[in-house]
Design an enzyme around this catalytic site. Structure first.
Site, mmCIF file in Angstrom:
data_model
loop_
_atom_site.group_PDB
_atom_site.id
_atom_site.type_symbol
_atom_site.label_atom_id
_atom_site.label_comp_id
_atom_site.label_asym_id
_atom_site.label_seq_id
_atom_site.Cartn_x
_atom_site.Cartn_y
_atom_site.Cartn_z
ATOM 1 N N GLY A 98 0.819 -1.217 0.000
ATOM 2 C CA GLY A 98 0.000 0.000 0.000
ATOM 3 C C GLY A 98 0.845 1.255 0.000
ATOM 4 O O GLY A 98 0.356 2.354 -0.267
ATOM 5 N N ARG A 99 2.114 1.075 0.334
ATOM 6 C CA ARG A 99 2.984 2.269 0.360
ATOM 7 C C ARG A 99 4.419 1.888 0.010
ATOM 8 O O ARG A 99 5.368 2.451 0.535
ATOM 9 C CB ARG A 99 2.941 2.921 1.728
ATOM 10 C CG ARG A 99 3.318 2.000 2.872
ATOM 11 C CD ARG A 99 3.732 2.827 4.038
ATOM 12 N NE ARG A 99 3.918 2.006 5.218
ATOM 13 C CZ ARG A 99 4.355 2.486 6.345
ATOM 14 N NH1 ARG A 99 4.665 3.755 6.453
ATOM 15 N NH2 ARG A 99 4.515 1.698 7.381
ATOM 16 N N LYS A 119 10.020 2.369 0.116
ATOM 17 C CA LYS A 119 8.927 2.284 1.083
ATOM 18 C C LYS A 119 8.510 3.697 1.480
ATOM 19 O O LYS A 119 9.353 4.485 1.919
ATOM 20 C CB LYS A 119 9.418 1.495 2.307
ATOM 21 C CG LYS A 119 8.397 1.285 3.406
ATOM 22 C CD LYS A 119 8.927 0.301 4.435
ATOM 23 C CE LYS A 119 8.014 0.190 5.639
ATOM 24 N NZ LYS A 119 8.573 -0.723 6.659
ATOM 25 N N GLY A 132 -0.143 6.119 1.434
ATOM 26 C CA GLY A 132 1.009 5.605 0.695
ATOM 27 C C GLY A 132 2.340 6.173 1.152
ATOM 28 O O GLY A 132 3.378 5.926 0.545
ATOM 29 N N ASP A 258 1.835 -11.345 6.893
ATOM 30 C CA ASP A 258 2.345 -10.508 5.798
ATOM 31 C C ASP A 258 3.713 -9.924 6.146
ATOM 32 O O ASP A 258 4.371 -9.351 5.286
ATOM 33 C CB ASP A 258 1.363 -9.375 5.463
ATOM 34 C CG ASP A 258 0.968 -8.570 6.688
ATOM 35 O OD1 ASP A 258 0.523 -9.171 7.673
ATOM 36 O OD2 ASP A 258 1.133 -7.340 6.671
ATOM 37 N N ASP A 268 10.080 -5.839 7.965
ATOM 38 C CA ASP A 268 9.049 -4.907 8.427
ATOM 39 C C ASP A 268 9.253 -4.480 9.867
ATOM 40 O O ASP A 268 8.576 -4.937 10.787
ATOM 41 C CB ASP A 268 7.646 -5.471 8.196
ATOM 42 C CG ASP A 268 6.976 -4.720 7.054
ATOM 43 O OD1 ASP A 268 7.566 -3.728 6.590
ATOM 44 O OD2 ASP A 268 5.875 -5.110 6.641
HETATM 45 P P1 AMP Z 1 2.456 -2.987 8.014
HETATM 46 O O1 AMP Z 1 1.699 -2.887 9.298
HETATM 47 O O2 AMP Z 1 3.458 -1.899 7.801
HETATM 48 O O3 AMP Z 1 3.032 -4.339 7.796
HETATM 49 O O4 AMP Z 1 1.372 -2.744 6.866
HETATM 50 C C1 AMP Z 1 0.227 -3.524 6.718
HETATM 51 C C2 AMP Z 1 -0.476 -3.155 5.442
HETATM 52 O O5 AMP Z 1 -0.922 -1.808 5.474
HETATM 53 C C3 AMP Z 1 0.369 -3.285 4.184
HETATM 54 O O6 AMP Z 1 -0.454 -3.730 3.155
HETATM 55 C C4 AMP Z 1 0.830 -1.867 3.946
HETATM 56 O O7 AMP Z 1 1.153 -1.647 2.602
HETATM 57 C C5 AMP Z 1 -0.398 -1.089 4.373
HETATM 58 N N1 AMP Z 1 -0.053 0.283 4.796
HETATM 59 C C6 AMP Z 1 0.599 0.646 5.919
HETATM 60 N N2 AMP Z 1 0.741 1.984 5.973
HETATM 61 C C7 AMP Z 1 0.164 2.490 4.864
HETATM 62 C C8 AMP Z 1 -0.011 3.805 4.340
HETATM 63 N N3 AMP Z 1 0.424 4.895 4.979
HETATM 64 N N4 AMP Z 1 -0.656 3.931 3.164
HETATM 65 C C9 AMP Z 1 -1.115 2.857 2.499
HETATM 66 N N5 AMP Z 1 -0.980 1.595 2.939
HETATM 67 C C10 AMP Z 1 -0.344 1.404 4.105
HETATM 68 MG MG MG Z 2 4.036 -5.264 6.470
#
Ligand code: AMP
Ligand code: MG
Length: 493
Positions: A98-99, A119, A132, A258, A268
């Site tokens: 997502g980002r 990222k 994002g 994930d 991550d």
């Molecule tokens: P994470 O907790 O960083 O592993 O992210 C979990 C999910 O949320 C993943 O699909 C990321 O791409 C999405 N995500 C986290 N932060 C953002 C953001 N600021 N914008 C879009 N997607 C996000």
């Molecule tokens: Mg992640």
């Protein structure tokens, strides 16, 4: 091979050879990074860039910032966002990058294939309601902790650079934005398989599995059942990885499926942190209210995640469903033994034990129990055991410790190694320096508030040789005062 510099374009001489984007389009979406207003290079990892064969001169920094901020697409890059799913705190969700944008795969001079990912580089079709983007603090934090893990010898994704975007990101308040360049063996996760298994057909699942084992576990080509070989190999790398985390007091904080790499790297870095005072139930993440990802739970949660991985692979393990289930069950069932073997061997090394005795586990557990009951610092206690200063430690006269110490000395006496060999072995397995929370926070605050990166650079320097007692970094070994507030971390969004 020497690297060439091409300051006209990006300054970075990538050697892209992209294979993931050859997979069916089901697995990704083509997406360019979104340009940022005023890209400025906050930090660049010169030693990693040398390893990758892409080193640049400082003169090339502005062009590096343009490229790693996402404003220029380097030659050979084929930017994509990867699709994946995942169990987040136990609940299944369709996710995807997502980002983050995968620029492509770079081949290093030694022939190593690595993902190059930006990222915080803008929205993608998988952003859901997210912007994002990423904030500078969390991206610098990932840089520090991942590079510390690397120096500790623990498999991890790497951080090549952090570029400040010159644009705010809005969280609870407005924060400076940044893009991290992450280098990884790959970004294929347990959740990528969950995505294929639940959203795709069997042919797509098999395509992903074949691609992944060929990339990360080519030895499975020899196996009678390559998919079972693949499953067991992933389990083995995870068992080894989590044992390494436990041995340095690293708490990942958000071990969702994930965030579990198929290649077996730590990936991550969000709310992760290293434990100071030893307690098995330690949790840092503010969102982990049930303690699902507490220190002592990490091996269990790894097994849980690997059970999800196994479920995804079932159709490939055997044509007969019952047979497939039996193979899968056996693999999951044996994970704790795999973990235990790695854990025990690592803990023996921490105590200077070269040989194996049945009572070693009890010896280790007694020490840990005492550490927990008397709130000892995890890193400092282990490091002290291999130090000549041990008798001067305040805890040296604690009755329970004295009894344990006697037993341990007797145990050391039953192996042939000399005290010098024992000490050297211990010091190679008990770090003197970890990225302590207070140090990390201080470095991040300075960087965030005034743009002053000097504390951060100093910290990184200290973390480079964590197993040495270098006088100039003696301060970094000191545990925080016992009165320090419980540390809280927040998700890196
Ligand atoms: P994470 O907790 O960083 O592993 O992210 C979990 C999910 O949320 C993943 O699909 C990321 O791409 C999405 N995500 C986290 N932060 C953002 C953001 N600021 N914008 C879009 N997607 C996000
Ligand atoms: Mg992640």
């Amino acid at each position: 091979m020497t690297s060439q510099i091409d300051p006209k374009t990006t300054g970075l001489s990538w050697n892209f050879d992209n294979s993931y984007c050859q997979l069916p389009s089901f697995f990704f979406a083509r997406q360019n990074p979104e340009p940022v207003r005023d890209p400025r290079l906050m930090i660049f990892n010169h030693s990693l860039s040398q390893e990758l064969g892409i080193s640049v001169s400082t003169a090339a920094e502005p062009s590096v910032a343009l490229a790693l901020g996402g404003n220029q697409i380097p030659t050979g890059a084929e930017p994509i966002a990867q699709a994946y799913a995942g169990h987040q705190f136990g609940h299944f969700a369709i996710l995807g990058d997502g980002r983050a944008i995968l620029l492509g795969e770079h081949l290093s001079p030694s022939g190593k294939r690595v993902d190059v990912q930006l990222k915080g580089s803008g929205q993608t079709p998988y952003s859901r309601r997210g912007d994002g983007r990423a904030a500078l603090g969390p991206m610098l934090r990932e840089y520090i902790i991942s590079e510390a893990m690397q120096a500790l010898g623990i498999p991890t994704t790497r951080s090549l650079a952090v570029v400040a975007t010159g644009q705010p990101v809005y969280r609870e308040t407005a924060l400076p934005g940044a893009v991290l360049t992450r280098i990884a063996a790959s970004h294929i996760r347990v959740g990528t398989f969950a995505y294929a298994a639940t959203q795709g057909d069997q042919a797509q699942l098999q395509t992903l599995a074949d691609y992944t084992w060929k990339r990360h576990y080519p030895e499975c080509a020899e196996a009678e059942n390559p998919y079972l070989c693949f499953l067991e190999a992933v389990m083995d790398r995870q068992a080894s990885l989590i044992a390494r985390w436990q041995q340095v007091g690293f708490i990942h904080g958000v071990m969702n499926t994930d965030n579990m790499s198929i290649a077996g790297e730590t990936i991550d870095y969000g709310p992760c942190a290293f434990m100071d005072t030893y307690h098995a139930d330690t949790v840092f993440s503010s969102i982990d209210q049930q303690g699902r990802y507490a220190y002592a739970n990490q091996p269990l949660m790894a097994q849980w995640n690997l059970a999800r991985f196994t479920e995804a692979l079932l159709p490939l393990l055997h044509t007969d469903e019952t047979e497939a289930l039996a193979l899968g069950r056996a693999a999951v069932y044996h994970f704790p033994e795999r973990f235990q073997r790695y854990w025990l061997s690592g803990m023996r090394a921490k105590l200077g034990l070269f040989t194996e005795e049945a009572s070693d586990q009890a010896l280790i557990e007694t020490l840990l129990r005492w550490m927990q009951n008397t709130a000892q610092d995890f890193t400092h206690t282990f490091r002290s055991l291999g130090s000549e200063t041990l008798p001067s430690q305040p805890f040296f006269h604690d009755e329970t410790f004295v009894a344990w110490h006697k037993e341990w000395q007797a145990r050391l006496g039953r192996q042939p190694q000399t005290p010098e060999q024992v000490r050297a072995h211990m010091n190679a397995h008990n770090p003197a320096i970890i990225p302590r929370n207070a140090r990390v926070e201080a470095a991040l605050n300075a960087a965030n508030e005034t743009g002053d990166m000097s504390a951060l650079h100093q910290l990184l320097e200290a973390l480079r040789q964590p197993y040495l007692d270098l006088p100039q970094f003696a301060d970094y070994q000191t545990p925080p005062p016992a009165s320090a507030e419980p540390y809280r971390t927040f998700c890196g969004t």
